[in-house]
Design a protein around this motif. Structure first.
Motif, PDB file in Angstrom:
ATOM      1  N   HIS A  37      10.185   0.228  18.448  1.00 44.47           N
ATOM      2  CA  HIS A  37      11.333   0.089  17.559  1.00 44.47           C
ATOM      3  C   HIS A  37      11.403  -1.337  17.028  1.00 44.47           C
ATOM      4  N   ALA A  38      11.753  -1.437  15.769  1.00 48.93           N
ATOM      5  CA  ALA A  38      11.921  -2.740  15.134  1.00 48.93           C
ATOM      6  C   ALA A  38      13.175  -3.419  15.675  1.00 48.93           C
ATOM      7  N   PRO A  39      13.318  -4.717  15.460  1.00 48.65           N
ATOM      8  CA  PRO A  39      14.504  -5.436  15.958  1.00 48.65           C
ATOM      9  C   PRO A  39      15.832  -4.883  15.458  1.00 48.65           C
ATOM     10  N   ASP A  40      15.837  -4.190  14.324  1.00 44.12           N
ATOM     11  CA  ASP A  40      17.087  -3.618  13.823  1.00 44.12           C
ATOM     12  C   ASP A  40      17.341  -2.212  14.354  1.00 44.12           C
ATOM     13  N   GLY A  41      16.495  -1.751  15.279  1.00 42.71           N
ATOM     14  CA  GLY A  41      16.698  -0.450  15.910  1.00 42.71           C
ATOM     15  C   GLY A  41      15.969   0.702  15.251  1.00 42.71           C
ATOM     16  N   THR A  42      15.402   0.497  14.074  1.00 38.48           N
ATOM     17  CA  THR A  42      14.678   1.562  13.402  1.00 38.48           C
ATOM     18  C   THR A  42      13.298   1.741  14.037  1.00 38.48           C
ATOM     19  N   LEU A  43      12.713   2.914  13.825  1.00 30.83           N
ATOM     20  CA  LEU A  43      11.387   3.198  14.362  1.00 30.83           C
ATOM     21  C   LEU A  43      10.344   2.507  13.492  1.00 30.83           C
ATOM     22  N   ALA A  44       9.578   1.622  14.078  1.00 32.63           N
ATOM     23  CA  ALA A  44       8.573   0.887  13.316  1.00 32.63           C
ATOM     24  C   ALA A  44       7.401   1.810  12.976  1.00 32.63           C
ATOM     25  N   TYR A  45       6.842   1.605  11.794  1.00 32.47           N
ATOM     26  CA  TYR A  45       5.742   2.445  11.316  1.00 32.47           C
ATOM     27  C   TYR A  45       4.432   2.043  11.979  1.00 32.47           C
ATOM     28  N   TYR A  90       0.855  -1.193   0.000  1.00 33.54           N
ATOM     29  CA  TYR A  90       0.000   0.000   0.000  1.00 33.54           C
ATOM     30  C   TYR A  90       0.887   1.238   0.000  1.00 33.54           C
ATOM     31  N   PRO A  91       0.379   2.341  -0.589  1.00 31.06           N
ATOM     32  CA  PRO A  91       1.161   3.578  -0.591  1.00 31.06           C
ATOM     33  C   PRO A  91       1.069   4.276   0.758  1.00 31.06           C
ATOM     34  N   CYS A  92       2.206   4.769   1.205  1.00 33.27           N
ATOM     35  CA  CYS A  92       2.263   5.506   2.478  1.00 33.27           C
ATOM     36  C   CYS A  92       2.757   6.916   2.186  1.00 33.27           C
ATOM     37  N   PHE A  93       2.000   7.912   2.654  1.00 27.68           N
ATOM     38  CA  PHE A  93       2.310   9.312   2.366  1.00 27.68           C
ATOM     39  C   PHE A  93       2.960  10.017   3.560  1.00 27.68           C
ATOM     40  N   CYS A  94       3.213   9.296   4.631  1.00 29.54           N
ATOM     41  CA  CYS A  94       3.820   9.891   5.826  1.00 29.54           C
ATOM     42  C   CYS A  94       5.306  10.159   5.581  1.00 29.54           C
ATOM     43  N   THR A  95       5.762  11.306   6.018  1.00 34.16           N
ATOM     44  CA  THR A  95       7.183  11.605   5.955  1.00 34.16           C
ATOM     45  C   THR A  95       7.869  11.021   7.189  1.00 34.16           C
ATOM     46  N   ARG A  96       9.185  11.016   7.168  1.00 31.38           N
ATOM     47  CA  ARG A  96       9.908  10.549   8.358  1.00 31.38           C
ATOM     48  C   ARG A  96       9.566  11.425   9.555  1.00 31.38           C
ATOM     49  N   ASP A 153       6.727  12.959  10.074  1.00 26.72           N
ATOM     50  CA  ASP A 153       5.380  12.557  10.514  1.00 26.72           C
ATOM     51  C   ASP A 153       5.461  11.335  11.426  1.00 26.72           C
ATOM     52  N   ILE A 154       6.263  10.371  11.027  1.00 27.57           N
ATOM     53  CA  ILE A 154       6.368   9.128  11.798  1.00 27.57           C
ATOM     54  C   ILE A 154       6.990   9.393  13.164  1.00 27.57           C
ATOM     55  N   ARG A 155       8.041  10.220  13.182  1.00 25.01           N
ATOM     56  CA  ARG A 155       8.664  10.554  14.470  1.00 25.01           C
ATOM     57  C   ARG A 155       7.684  11.317  15.362  1.00 25.01           C
ATOM     58  N   ARG A 156       6.929  12.243  14.782  1.00 27.13           N
ATOM     59  CA  ARG A 156       5.975  13.030  15.574  1.00 27.13           C
ATOM     60  C   ARG A 156       4.862  12.146  16.139  1.00 27.13           C
ATOM     61  N   GLU A 157       4.339  11.245  15.319  1.00 24.15           N
ATOM     62  CA  GLU A 157       3.296  10.350  15.804  1.00 24.15           C
ATOM     63  C   GLU A 157       3.804   9.460  16.930  1.00 24.15           C
ATOM     64  N   ALA A 158       5.050   9.015  16.790  1.00 27.11           N
ATOM     65  CA  ALA A 158       5.630   8.178  17.840  1.00 27.11           C
ATOM     66  C   ALA A 158       5.793   8.966  19.131  1.00 27.11           C
ATOM     67  N   ALA A 159       6.212  10.234  18.999  1.00 27.25           N
ATOM     68  CA  ALA A 159       6.409  11.071  20.185  1.00 27.25           C
ATOM     69  C   ALA A 159       5.094  11.386  20.880  1.00 27.25           C
ATOM     70  N   GLU A 160       4.018  11.498  20.090  1.00 27.21           N
ATOM     71  CA  GLU A 160       2.711  11.857  20.655  1.00 27.21           C
ATOM     72  C   GLU A 160       1.928  10.655  21.153  1.00 27.21           C
ATOM     73  N   ALA A 161       2.397   9.464  20.829  1.00 28.03           N
ATOM     74  CA  ALA A 161       1.681   8.255  21.242  1.00 28.03           C
ATOM     75  C   ALA A 161       1.695   8.109  22.756  1.00 28.03           C
ATOM     76  N   ALA A 162       0.601   7.555  23.286  1.00 30.43           N
ATOM     77  CA  ALA A 162       0.506   7.371  24.738  1.00 30.43           C
ATOM     78  C   ALA A 162       1.489   6.325  25.236  1.00 30.43           C
ATOM     79  N   HIS A 163       1.803   5.380  24.380  1.00 30.70           N
ATOM     80  CA  HIS A 163       2.748   4.321  24.755  1.00 30.70           C
ATOM     81  C   HIS A 163       4.135   4.656  24.217  1.00 30.70           C
ATOM     82  N   ALA A 164       5.106   3.934  24.676  1.00 32.54           N
ATOM     83  CA  ALA A 164       6.482   4.173  24.237  1.00 32.54           C
ATOM     84  C   ALA A 164       6.607   3.854  22.752  1.00 32.54           C
TER      85      ALA A 164
END
Length: 307
Positions: free
Chosen positions: A133-141, A111-117, A119-130
């Motif tokens: 991160h994926a097993p390779d250390g990257t931020l999971a979408y 599927y096409p994803c229109f979120c920028t990096r 956007d993804i960092r901001r959503e992660a920061a605003e999430a109620a939970h921690a």
């Protein structure tokens, strides 16, 4: 670095010599870490009477340069490493990768994803939970764009909105019967064993983007299958990604190679050698008067470089 005795008898499943590969990106000059990776692959093929292949991973046109491409072959020749057969350049095979993407899309797995990096960092920061991160250390979408309707996706694409293509992990693992991926892993001194790991924690991984028409994950698994690579030798930092690669292999019906993840060479600060950190290149060592034997010994952990 590597117990070559593990590989001298070749592939135990086929009784043939190993087909291995070294697959650098031409984004800088090779350093000792690259030499270690190349020698690990070359030695396994050499000891077993197999074939050693050179693949140039040049799918990122913004970072790859032809002079670095030429330098890779010069440095390997200086080390005494000669590939068996022609060099495969990924930039020559974009149509093959596109065909794989089309096949996955036709099964409803992309599927096409229109979120920028950002956007993804901001959503992660605003999430109620921690942040996850994926097993390779990257931020999971988090999957924001997965919920968009087909009409909304088509409208945004028609409007020229930048986007990437992501693998729908839930659908993909559902299609293969679960998220536990299994592969055969070699360890120096202890031989081969089966390893299993979940792939779902990676989230919906990117398989293509505008500036890079196919991702590392897709290209490397496709090319290993296309070239008949039976033993993938690479650094330990890439071990976590093996679960993603096994998922793609199962989805596409590609054969599963064996894997050997060798230890990484570290600098004086304990960091892995990297181009971006200014790791001393092989050509700089050569210019400084070091001979190929000394560099090979340093790369394989037999002896440090002479002072």
């Amino acid at each position: 670095m590597m117990a070559s005795c593990c590989f001298q008898s070749g592939n135990p499943d086929t009784a043939r010599g190993w087909v291995t590969r070294f697959a650098p990106s031409p984004t800088g000059y090779l350093h000792l870490g690259h030499a270690a990776a190349a020698l690990a692959a070359w030695q396994a093929a050499e000891d077993s009477g197999g074939r050693f292949l050179l693949r140039i991973e040049d799918i990122d046109p913004g970072r790859c340069r032809t002079d670095y491409d030429d330098a890779i072959r010069e440095d390997l020749a200086w080390l005494g490493i000669v590939p068996d057969g022609p060099v495969r350049r990924q930039s020559d095979h974009m149509a093959e990768y596109r065909a794989v993407l089309d096949a996955l899309a036709g099964r409803g797995l992309l599927y096409p994803c229109f979120c920028t990096r950002a956007d993804i960092r901001r959503e992660a920061a605003e999430a109620a939970h921690a942040p996850h991160h994926a097993p390779d250390g990257t931020l999971a979408y988090g999957g924001t764009c997965r919920a968009l309707s087909a009409e909304a996706r088509a409208e945004r694409i028609a409007g020229g909105a930048p986007h990437v293509l992501r693998l729908d992990m839930a659908r993909a693992t559902g299609e293969v019967g679960g998220d536990i991926m299994t592969w055969r892993e070699w360890e120096a001194g202890s031989g081969r064993r089966r390893v299993s790991a979940p792939v779902a924690p990676f989230g919906d991984v990117v398989l293509a983007r505008k500036d890079c028409p196919a991702s590392y994950h897709l290209c490397v698994t496709h090319d290993d299958a296309r070239q008949g690579v039976g033993l993938v030798t690479r650094g330990a930092d890439l071990r976590p990604a093996t679960a993603v690669h096994r998922l793609l292999q199962v989805l596409m019906g590609w054969p599963a190679p064996d894997y050997f993840h060798h230890p990484l060479l570290l600098d004086d600060q304990g960091r892995r050698l990297a181009k971006r950190d200014g790791a001393r290149s092989l050509r700089a060592l050569r210019a400084a008067g070091y001979d190929a034997r000394a560099v090979r010994d340093a790369a394989t952990g037999k002896a440090p470089l002479p002072a």
